[in-house]
Scaffold this active site. Sequence first.
Site, PDB file in Angstrom:
ATOM      1  CG  ASP A  11      41.305  38.936  65.241  1.00 12.24           C
ATOM      2  OD1 ASP A  11      41.805  37.911  64.723  1.00 12.24           O
ATOM      3  OD2 ASP A  11      41.829  40.061  65.113  1.00 12.24           O
TER       4      ASP A  11
HETATM    5  C1  NOJ Z   1      44.645  38.001  63.968  1.00  7.32           C
HETATM    6  C2  NOJ Z   1      44.406  39.175  63.073  1.00  7.32           C
HETATM    7  O1  NOJ Z   1      44.061  40.296  63.844  1.00  7.32           O
HETATM    8  C3  NOJ Z   1      43.334  38.924  62.018  1.00  7.32           C
HETATM    9  O2  NOJ Z   1      43.271  40.009  61.158  1.00  7.32           O
HETATM   10  C4  NOJ Z   1      43.638  37.658  61.286  1.00  7.32           C
HETATM   11  O3  NOJ Z   1      42.688  37.441  60.279  1.00  7.32           O
HETATM   12  C5  NOJ Z   1      43.649  36.500  62.284  1.00  7.32           C
HETATM   13  N1  NOJ Z   1      44.699  36.746  63.273  1.00  7.32           N
HETATM   14  C6  NOJ Z   1      43.897  35.163  61.646  1.00  7.32           C
HETATM   15  O4  NOJ Z   1      45.201  35.081  61.220  1.00  7.32           O
END
Ligand code: NOJ
Length: 870
Positions: free
Chosen positions: A287
């Site tokens: 993530d």
């Molecule tokens: C953090 C989020 O938890 C995730 O779901 C997302 O895809 C990424 N940021 C990228 O924006």
Amino acid sequence: MALISWFSLALVAIATSCTLASPVRGPLETRASNDGAFSPPYYPAPKGGWVSNWAEAYGKAHHIVSNMTLAEKVNLTTGTGIFMGPCAGQTGSVPRFGIPNICLHDSPLGVRNTDHNTAFPAGITVGATFDKELMYERGVGLGEEARGKGVNVLLGPSVGPMGRKPRGGRNWEGFGFDPVLQAIGGAQTIKGMQSTGAIASLKHLVGNEQEMHRMSSVVTQGYSSNIDDRTLHEFYLWPFAEGVRAEVGSVMIAYNDVNKSACSQNSKLINGILKDELGFQGFVVTDWLAHIGGVSSALAGLDMSMPGDGAIPLFGNSYWGYELSRSVLNGSVPVDRLNDMATRILAVWFKMGQDQNYPLPNFSSNTDDEKGLLYPGALVSPIGVVNQFVNVQADHNITARAVARDAITLLKNEGDLLPLRRNDSLKIFGSDAGPDPQGLNSCADKGCNRGVLTMGWGSGTAKLPYLITPQDAIADISPTAEFHLSDSFPSSVTANPDDIAIVFINSDSGENFITVEGNPGDRTSAGLHAWHNGDDLVKAAAEKFSNVVVVIHTVGPIILEEWVDLEPVKAVLIAHLPGQEAGNSLTDVLFGDYSPSGHLPYTIPYQESNYPASVGLLQQPFGQIQDDYTEGLYIDYRHFLREQITPRYPFGHGLSYTTFDFSEPSISIVTLLDTAYPPSRPDKGPVPTYPTNIPAASEAIWPSNFPSIWRYLYPYLNKADATAAAANSTKKYPYPEGYSTTPKPAPRAGGAEGGNPALFEVAFSVEVTVTNTGHRQGRAVAQLYVELPDSLGVETPSRQLRQFEKTKILQSGESETLTLEITRKDVSIWDVVVQDWKAPVRGDGLKIYVGESVLDERVECVVGGECSTL
Ligand code: NOJ
């Protein structure tokens, strides 16, 4: 706008980085535990390519990787840095082989932060349709739009969180509070998306069940989700296993720890469970800014770092990039591991056909302007055309409307108040029926709750290209309708005996980097109650009008008790989070063109205290929260059944304007379960092999005259560093405890994508004939729940959803026979000692129920016996 939200995420990460020096969290996996939670070491990382379906793609990837330099391979694994390109993240490119920067971008409901896209209904809405075809169709739409915008990897679907915490901020991005509903929703979405060539990224593995404290700050460490092996397998991993079986190209790792080891470097989770047991052939991505260690994560099986930045974003540092090149040169990371990372990434790219005319990004999530900075994160960035405003919507509005419509869940309808007649006298109340007074998309990432609630907030959003509000759609049909779009009940309104009041209320939540009206993602201050004094609005309307319809747009369960039993409140509809077609989908149902056919993807309780105490939100000023999953499998309806708590509306509930009869049920054995455990797994096929010698330092040295961009992340080393690393004169990085180069024996529960293929053979097939016995057309959902026998030797929830099917639109008197198939895995428990799935032999003692909700036991089948109808 996008920049603002990204910067706030970056700030969180800057804070995160400060804890890295603390003794409790180093770059290695933290395994010591006071309370027994423990994530055992699992090394080395299993290589990809042993599944025959992937052989061709792996063959192509192997050919290229064999000819790539060290720097080129590393470039594929590491993002170029936050704000260093048009997408949420992008890898480096390998121009020598025609491989572009691979663009990874949100979201699960549409292409985020761009234009001329579709804002589809959110995952929770999709789950409520219980319609596999619509799930797939929406996936196709998402994939087509991703492809049209040049997004290689669309960051979704989300099947974690799973709704363990009803107040959790991001439950709405997934499909419901049940592993099978999530699994089918996720797998259908993946298949649809990937049929277009776009790569899906299934997220977040695993245990990201609340937003607060998911990441570390200066004083706290991201929480640890402490999940026992059985609960992990039978509940939280289930949709990931089905996603892998659907051949998902990528899996995104969660921010939090699982059993005290950060997911991004949890070798048991990535190497052991995902890659070995579940046979995942794609690549594992962090993530955003969840990467906390270089060598440790590489050894634990991570394949891609996003957006690439290290401890402090925007400083031009990475745990990988330069450092990964160095650690391969000095022997810390085996070159074989790097080869596997690059091969996995390229194999996915080839498998989806992205080598064949896949568009480059033609949008920028950093600005709405046509021209802008190519690398906004750089101090000095070249400027160019960044937005080409490509319209990718096609006719996806039709799917968006169909999903939103077929999700609408009718909770009650006293005296058949619904459907409305076109000439009914209507008075509409609540700001949730109208537009955002400050304009469409007026707050970044939907970080506000104004007007009709079409989605939650955060990265799981897309801009609305247009919005049909309930007000627009109702006014279109009923020119006399009177609108009072305020959250306080107007004192002046007059009520005539024939009036029907429609009151709109909502409940919102989202991602932690934005706080809305005191709710930091999770519903901390709003709780499970309607926002904006919605309960008072309904009560005021019920005092004045004798016929009240309540429409609710909500991210999840909401408490209705203050008004649901009031005599005038005749009808209640949950319209979930409908996206751009909010109004049309609603009037389709309100005025009876379609009967409602949605069903609750979660339980609605009488009060929040009906849930187990362990699923409350956790907050703690210092240190690391230990979130112990003590309730085990007993989430949502499983808990209500065990504790014999009557819900206000059970999981799966949903009325229609017509009624359905279930008749002539029958059960047949398709594959005899003659053993408790599945037959032996197949052996792994061959994997690509490469020379294992450390590459020459020259493969990672900066090319001469390279026009580098400040802070952009590159894989290159200067000559002195590269030579020193190759001469082994630089210090090796410490290895995680328990590291080993001897492969583990192949897990007996594995053997193919998703697990041992025998687990997925159909064991039982149930047929039931559904007849429309009412006077209007409608669609029914047959939900199949299993009750596993005590002979399995462990306590199991008394009902578990394992399959569902939805009829076509049935006219009055019309019938359709539905077939519901369940597999060996569907009737198994996870045996934590044997580490395999255990089923009742022959299905002895197994009971199967089919009905229109978890409490509807209209059809009961006993395996080896008969089926009966109540
Ligand atoms: C953090 C989020 O938890 C995730 O779901 C997302 O895809 C990424 N940021 C990228 O924006």
